[in-house]
Motif scaffolding. Structure first.
Motif, short mmCIF file in Angstrom:
data_model
loop_
_atom_site.label_atom_id
_atom_site.label_comp_id
_atom_site.label_asym_id
_atom_site.label_seq_id
_atom_site.Cartn_x
_atom_site.Cartn_y
_atom_site.Cartn_z
N ILE A 65 35.79 11.61 -8.54
CA ILE A 65 36.83 10.62 -8.81
C ILE A 65 36.24 9.32 -9.36
N PRO A 66 36.70 8.87 -10.53
CA PRO A 66 36.22 7.60 -11.09
C PRO A 66 36.87 6.42 -10.39
N MET A 67 36.08 5.37 -10.14
CA MET A 67 36.58 4.18 -9.45
C MET A 67 36.03 2.93 -10.13
N ALA A 68 36.91 2.03 -10.51
CA ALA A 68 36.51 0.75 -11.10
C ALA A 68 36.77 -0.34 -10.07
N ILE A 69 35.70 -0.87 -9.50
CA ILE A 69 35.86 -1.84 -8.42
C ILE A 69 34.56 -2.62 -8.23
N GLU A 70 34.71 -3.86 -7.77
CA GLU A 70 33.54 -4.72 -7.57
C GLU A 70 33.15 -4.86 -6.09
N GLU A 71 33.98 -4.35 -5.18
CA GLU A 71 33.71 -4.57 -3.75
C GLU A 71 32.62 -3.64 -3.24
N SER A 72 31.67 -4.21 -2.55
CA SER A 72 30.55 -3.42 -2.02
C SER A 72 31.02 -2.31 -1.10
N SER A 73 30.42 -1.15 -1.24
CA SER A 73 30.52 0.01 -0.36
C SER A 73 31.82 0.81 -0.46
N VAL A 74 32.75 0.43 -1.34
CA VAL A 74 33.99 1.21 -1.46
C VAL A 74 33.70 2.61 -2.00
N VAL A 75 32.93 2.70 -3.07
CA VAL A 75 32.60 4.00 -3.66
C VAL A 75 31.77 4.83 -2.67
N ALA A 76 30.83 4.17 -2.01
CA ALA A 76 29.99 4.86 -1.02
C ALA A 76 30.82 5.39 0.13
N ALA A 77 31.76 4.59 0.62
CA ALA A 77 32.61 5.00 1.74
C ALA A 77 33.49 6.18 1.34
N ALA A 78 34.04 6.13 0.13
CA ALA A 78 34.88 7.24 -0.35
C ALA A 78 34.05 8.51 -0.48
N SER A 79 32.84 8.36 -1.01
CA SER A 79 31.96 9.53 -1.20
C SER A 79 31.58 10.16 0.13
N LYS A 80 31.27 9.31 1.10
CA LYS A 80 30.88 9.82 2.42
C LYS A 80 32.02 10.59 3.07
N ALA A 81 33.22 10.02 3.03
CA ALA A 81 34.37 10.69 3.62
C ALA A 81 34.69 11.99 2.88
N ALA A 82 34.58 11.95 1.54
CA ALA A 82 34.87 13.15 0.75
C ALA A 82 33.92 14.29 1.11
N LYS A 83 32.64 13.96 1.25
CA LYS A 83 31.66 14.99 1.59
C LYS A 83 31.94 15.59 2.97
N PHE A 84 32.27 14.72 3.93
CA PHE A 84 32.57 15.20 5.28
C PHE A 84 33.79 16.12 5.26
N TRP A 85 34.88 15.65 4.66
CA TRP A 85 36.12 16.41 4.70
C TRP A 85 36.08 17.64 3.81
N SER A 86 35.15 17.69 2.87
CA SER A 86 35.02 18.89 2.04
C SER A 86 34.63 20.10 2.89
N LYS A 87 34.01 19.84 4.02
CA LYS A 87 33.60 20.91 4.93
C LYS A 87 34.58 21.12 6.08
N HIS A 88 35.66 20.32 6.08
CA HIS A 88 36.62 20.40 7.18
C HIS A 88 38.05 20.45 6.68
N GLY A 89 38.27 21.26 5.65
CA GLY A 89 39.63 21.48 5.18
C GLY A 89 40.04 20.66 3.98
N GLY A 90 39.27 19.63 3.63
CA GLY A 90 39.59 18.81 2.48
C GLY A 90 40.84 17.96 2.68
N PHE A 91 41.29 17.39 1.60
CA PHE A 91 42.48 16.53 1.59
C PHE A 91 43.68 17.38 1.19
N ARG A 92 44.68 17.42 2.06
CA ARG A 92 45.90 18.17 1.77
C ARG A 92 46.96 17.18 1.29
N THR A 93 47.42 17.36 0.07
CA THR A 93 48.35 16.39 -0.50
C THR A 93 49.57 17.10 -1.08
N HIS A 94 50.68 16.40 -1.12
CA HIS A 94 51.86 16.88 -1.84
C HIS A 94 52.74 15.71 -2.21
#
Length: 434
Positions: A73-102
């Motif tokens: 996912i592309p992200m345009a942002i200047e705030e520290s650690s937002v991309v890192a935080a999203a990446s960390k959560a994505a990696k964790f949840w990729s092994k635990h069912g992922g994000f279920r959306t509708h």
């Protein structure tokens, strides 16, 4: 006053500003260094009185599994650690069912405001006939949208008695397919406003009718996407830190409940969601101000501002849900004009507007989950300060060796601008003695 500013060239605009506000000439070099040699004419079309470009980092949060499909996912942002935080959560949840959306619904709203001597009940009686006539008046505007599955889907008339007993609104619901639809909706509304006056005056020439405003609404409570994370509580060990997974889940639940009932906490809680949302909205060329406004209004729909998330812990299963209004598009606007917005959509496999709603909701959920997990364990500053230290070291032109020493030094110390400055001065003094 500066006269004729918009008619000046880019260079002339800068010269006028430097002279008018007694600014150093070095500013011109900075502004010119941020111009794009090949694409500046394209960027100049996006706004007025452009004298330079304001760049934001364009980062990628990989490893998102959304409805069993992988995204970076592309992200345009200047705030520290937002991309890192999203990446960390994505990696964790990729092994635990992922994000279920509708997507729950995709209806958007426009409003015609008018004053009239007509009474509410009489207008309501006329509404079925009015709806047919108003739709016919904009047929040429809606026929292409109708072919794509959009168009006008309903109308409601309301009396705005808080303004005036003679003040009314005609609320018109639209489906806009893959476009955000702002220009389409506004064009339809303005045409229908003129037709509304004509129809009502023809029905009773003794009653006055005057259009006050015709504009879409950025409040979109019927354009909704939902994102859910769920896993056995024992699986949360990777985030629980010094706590057991069960203790972590309980603390996390308390934080969510607090955000549902404490306004001061709710605002920051939802801001954490919007960190991820805004970054992807901006990267895809959509209107983050509209989405921000709509989200925060939705958070207050009960009459009290509250969390956009809900939590359930039952039978040792952790379930966390985000419900978010989101009116956006994948065609029109900047989506195909801005080179990086176009690239972002290509990176996301050129999603439809409903698909993009789901992707963005997952990014918002990832950032909120990471922020809350940090808050109830190690504290939010641990991750933020690591990035903050990097930023401070950059401002002091620290060498690679100084950066490495500083990172080791501040592992167990509080990071501040003055503390880093003092550390670097001490290091440099020691090096001069050698």
């Amino acid at each position: 006053m500066i006269q004729g500013f918009s008619k000046l060239s880019q260079e002339e605009k800068i010269d006028v500003l430097l002279k008018k506000f007694n600014l150093p000439s070095s500013i011109k070099e900075v502004l010119n260094s941020h111009l794009h040699k090949e694409l500046q004419e394209v960027y100049n079309q996006f706004s007025e009185n452009t004298i330079s470009n304001f760049y934001l980092p364009y980062g990628i949060a990989p490893n998102f599994i959304i409805n069993e499909k992988e995204y970076a996912i592309p992200m345009a942002i200047e705030e520290s650690s937002v991309v890192a935080a999203a990446s960390k959560a994505a990696k964790f949840w990729s092994k635990h069912g992922g994000f279920r959306t509708h997507v729950i619904s995709t209806t958007k709203v426009g409003q015609l405001f008018f004053t009239t001597d007509w009474k509410l009940n009489a207008l309501q009686e006329c509404l079925p006939a009015l709806e047919i006539a108003l739709k016919e008046s904009v047929y040429d505007l809606t026929q292409n949208m109708s072919r794509r599955g959009g168009g006008i889907v309903g109308m409601v008339v309301n009396q705005e008695t808080d303004v005036d007993d003679r003040f009314f609104s005609l609320q018109i619901s639209f489906e806009t397919a893959d476009s955000m639809g702002a220009n389409f909706i506004n064009s339809c509304l303005e045409r229908m406003g003129a037709q509304l006056c004509t129809i009502l005056k023809a029905k009773d020439k003794n009653k006055q009718v005057e259009i006050t405003m015709a504009i879409l609404s950025n409040y979109t409570p019927d354009c909704i996407v939902e994102c859910t994370l769920s896993c056995p509580i024992d699986s949360l060990k990777a985030y629980s830190g010094d706590y057991s997974p069960q203790e972590f889940a309980h603390r996390f639940q308390q934080a969510v409940l607090l955000a549902q009932h404490n306004i001061s906490r709710a605002v920051t809680h939802n801001k954490g969601i919007m960190n991820g949302v805004d970054a992807v909205v901006l990267a895809t060329g959509n209107d983050y101000r509209a989405i921000e406004a709509g989200a925060h209004a939705y958070a207050a729909k009960s009459g009290k501002y509250s969390s956009l998330t809900q939590i359930k812990i039952e039978d040792e299963v952790f379930t966390y849900t985000l419900t978010l209004p989101m009116a956006l598009g994948t065609v029109g606007g900047l989506t195909k004009v801005h080179p990086l917005a176009k690239l972002s959509l290509a990176l996301l496999a050129n999603p439809s507007a409903p698909e993009l709603m789901q992707i963005i909701a997952a990014a918002g959920m990832a950032n909120n989950f990471s922020a809350l997990a940090a808050l109830v364990t190690s504290g939010i500053q641990k991750g933020h300060m690591k990035m903050h230290l990097s930023n401070i070291l950059f401002t002091f032109n620290a060498s690679d060796d100084e950066k490495e020493k500083a990172e080791n030094y501040f592992i167990s110390r509080t990071v501040s601008h003055s503390a880093v400055k003092q550390f670097l001065e001490s290091e440099r003094q020691e090096n001069q003695k050698k």
